[in-house]
Write a protein that holds these residues in place. Structure first.
Motif, mmCIF file in Angstrom:
data_model
loop_
_atom_site.group_PDB
_atom_site.id
_atom_site.type_symbol
_atom_site.label_atom_id
_atom_site.label_comp_id
_atom_site.label_asym_id
_atom_site.label_seq_id
_atom_site.Cartn_x
_atom_site.Cartn_y
_atom_site.Cartn_z
ATOM 1 N N LEU A 276 41.735 42.503 35.155
ATOM 2 C CA LEU A 276 40.797 42.831 36.221
ATOM 3 C C LEU A 276 40.060 41.557 36.625
ATOM 4 O O LEU A 276 39.340 40.963 35.808
ATOM 5 C CB LEU A 276 39.773 43.881 35.764
ATOM 6 C CG LEU A 276 40.119 45.353 36.020
ATOM 7 C CD1 LEU A 276 41.281 45.788 35.144
ATOM 8 C CD2 LEU A 276 38.900 46.221 35.773
ATOM 9 N N VAL B 119 39.189 48.414 42.704
ATOM 10 C CA VAL B 119 38.980 47.240 43.552
ATOM 11 C C VAL B 119 37.933 47.539 44.626
ATOM 12 O O VAL B 119 37.954 48.584 45.266
ATOM 13 C CB VAL B 119 40.303 46.797 44.208
ATOM 14 C CG1 VAL B 119 40.048 45.746 45.287
ATOM 15 C CG2 VAL B 119 41.255 46.242 43.161
ATOM 16 N N GLY C 203 40.470 42.328 42.249
ATOM 17 C CA GLY C 203 41.919 42.454 42.109
ATOM 18 C C GLY C 203 42.303 42.936 40.728
ATOM 19 O O GLY C 203 41.523 42.822 39.776
ATOM 20 N N VAL C 204 43.499 43.497 40.639
ATOM 21 C CA VAL C 204 44.049 43.930 39.354
ATOM 22 C C VAL C 204 45.492 43.446 39.295
ATOM 23 O O VAL C 204 46.266 43.659 40.235
ATOM 24 C CB VAL C 204 44.015 45.463 39.188
ATOM 25 C CG1 VAL C 204 44.581 45.858 37.825
ATOM 26 C CG2 VAL C 204 42.597 45.998 39.360
ATOM 27 N N SER C 205 45.867 42.805 38.220
ATOM 28 C CA SER C 205 47.230 42.312 38.089
ATOM 29 C C SER C 205 47.754 42.557 36.676
ATOM 30 O O SER C 205 47.019 42.987 35.785
ATOM 31 C CB SER C 205 47.303 40.819 38.436
ATOM 32 O OG SER C 205 46.399 40.077 37.636
ATOM 33 N N ALA D 148 48.204 49.199 36.569
ATOM 34 C CA ALA D 148 47.621 48.188 37.453
ATOM 35 C C ALA D 148 47.476 48.735 38.866
ATOM 36 O O ALA D 148 46.433 48.575 39.516
ATOM 37 C CB ALA D 148 48.480 46.923 37.451
ATOM 38 N N GLY D 149 48.509 49.408 39.349
ATOM 39 C CA GLY D 149 48.432 50.014 40.678
ATOM 40 C C GLY D 149 47.388 51.108 40.749
ATOM 41 O O GLY D 149 46.664 51.233 41.749
ATOM 42 N N ARG E 273 44.058 49.437 40.968
ATOM 43 C CA ARG E 273 43.842 48.809 42.277
ATOM 44 C C ARG E 273 43.292 49.810 43.276
ATOM 45 O O ARG E 273 42.392 49.502 44.058
ATOM 46 C CB ARG E 273 45.153 48.227 42.804
ATOM 47 C CG ARG E 273 45.590 46.952 42.147
ATOM 48 C CD ARG E 273 46.782 46.323 42.843
ATOM 49 N NE ARG E 273 47.483 45.435 41.910
ATOM 50 C CZ ARG E 273 48.651 45.720 41.357
ATOM 51 N NH1 ARG E 273 49.280 46.843 41.679
ATOM 52 N NH2 ARG E 273 49.198 44.871 40.518
ATOM 53 N N GLU E 274 43.838 51.003 43.250
ATOM 54 C CA GLU E 274 43.413 52.029 44.194
ATOM 55 C C GLU E 274 42.002 52.521 43.925
ATOM 56 O O GLU E 274 41.290 52.920 44.850
ATOM 57 C CB GLU E 274 44.380 53.215 44.144
ATOM 58 C CG GLU E 274 45.793 52.897 44.629
ATOM 59 C CD GLU E 274 46.694 54.106 44.544
ATOM 60 O OE1 GLU E 274 46.216 55.183 44.095
ATOM 61 O OE2 GLU E 274 47.876 53.996 44.919
#
Length: 292
Positions: free
Chosen positions: A61, A19, A51-53, A11-12, A15-16
């Protein structure tokens, strides 16, 4: 199987890289992997990833309010590509590719994105396009996240109270606690010095406190080790950090005893007799039947 620490790192990672980018298209290759039809997967085209969670082992996503949610299952993985502009058109087949997410080109003309792949014959990777992640049955039924502030020792006490399930199975039940699978349940129980066959309802308050500490510390340490790693490096990092899981026959790092295994129909568990079962090997009924 990717579990909470690896999914959190993915997820991180996304995000980088994803997003703020526009989705060109989501190409589904393994038709059986797509579990929804309304909205259609084509509706993601032209939307921006905002966003990504993570929800347990699910990745989410957020694309301008529409969600692409996926679960990598036992043998799935995510492969990032810096440039998919030259990628061959995807066609349904027997290969590992399940889906491809193509993003708009950057200022250098590269069109990045990622592919979801699944090895083996048991195809369980799942994709959903939904307006709300709670529309995904597996997300809606998730238990508490073990890294949430609300997951306290008292919360764990309420979970195990009156539960006659073996603690190994309870830790793996996503409806009870979200994100822990076969590998990290072995690691947690080793850290807690607890037998995987112990009945949850028999835990004392002190054992519950030790188990809670083992859950949180084991997962947080794994998340920290995986933080910032590229998706391609996460599997090796997970393997290198395990103390008992998949280490049958090797010495325990804590006491030096030989790590043992109990086999089931489609999985196995590993444990240290000295650290977890008072030095007594657990009965491996499957192996015993084979030896008769």
């Amino acid at each position: 199987m990717p579990e909470l620490p690896e999914v959190e790192s993915l997820a991180g990672f996304l995000r980088e890289r994803a997003v703020g980018r526009t989705v060109l298209a989501v190409d589904v290759v393994a038709i059986q992997a797509l579990k929804t039809f309304d909205p259609p997967v084509s509706a993601l085209g032209g939307l921006t990833v905002t966003g990504v969670s993570r929800h347990g082992k699910f990745l989410d996503l957020d694309c301008d309010g529409l969600h692409l949610v996926f679960h990598l299952a036992r043998a799935g993985w995510l492969r990032w590509r810096d440039d998919l502009s030259g990628a061959k058109p995807v066609r349904p087949g027997k290969g590992p590719l399940a889906a491809r997410v193509r993003l708009a080109p950057d200022e250098e003309g590269l069109a990045p994105g990622f592919e979801l792949t699944e090895a083996g014959t048991q195809k369980r990777l799942a994709l959903y396009v939904v307006r709300d992640p709670a529309e995904v049955p597996g997300v809606a039924s998730l238990g508490p996240d073990p890294l949430a502030d609300s997951f306290t020792a008292d919360a764990l006490k309420r979970i195990v109270g009156g539960n006659r399930t073996q603690i190994k199975g309870l830790l793996r039940d996503q409806k009870v606690i979200a994100g822990i699978g076969n590998a990290y349940s072995d690691e947690v129980l080793h850290a807690a010095r607890m037998s995987p066959f112990k009945i949850a309802s028999t835990l004392t308050d002190a054992q519950i406190a030790d188990l809670h500490e083992a859950i949180v510390e084991t997962l947080r340490e794994a998340v920290e080790r995986a933080h910032g790693l590229a998706a391609k490096d996460l599997k090796a990092e997970k393997k290198s950090g395990l103390r008992v899981h998949n280490r049958t026959g090797q010495p325990c790092d804590v006491c030096g005893d030989t790590i043992r295994e109990v086999s089931f129909a489609d999985s196995s568990l590993q444990y240290c007799p000295t650290c977890q079962t008072g030095g007594k090997p657990l009965a491996d009924r499957r192996l015993s039947r084979l030896l008769k």
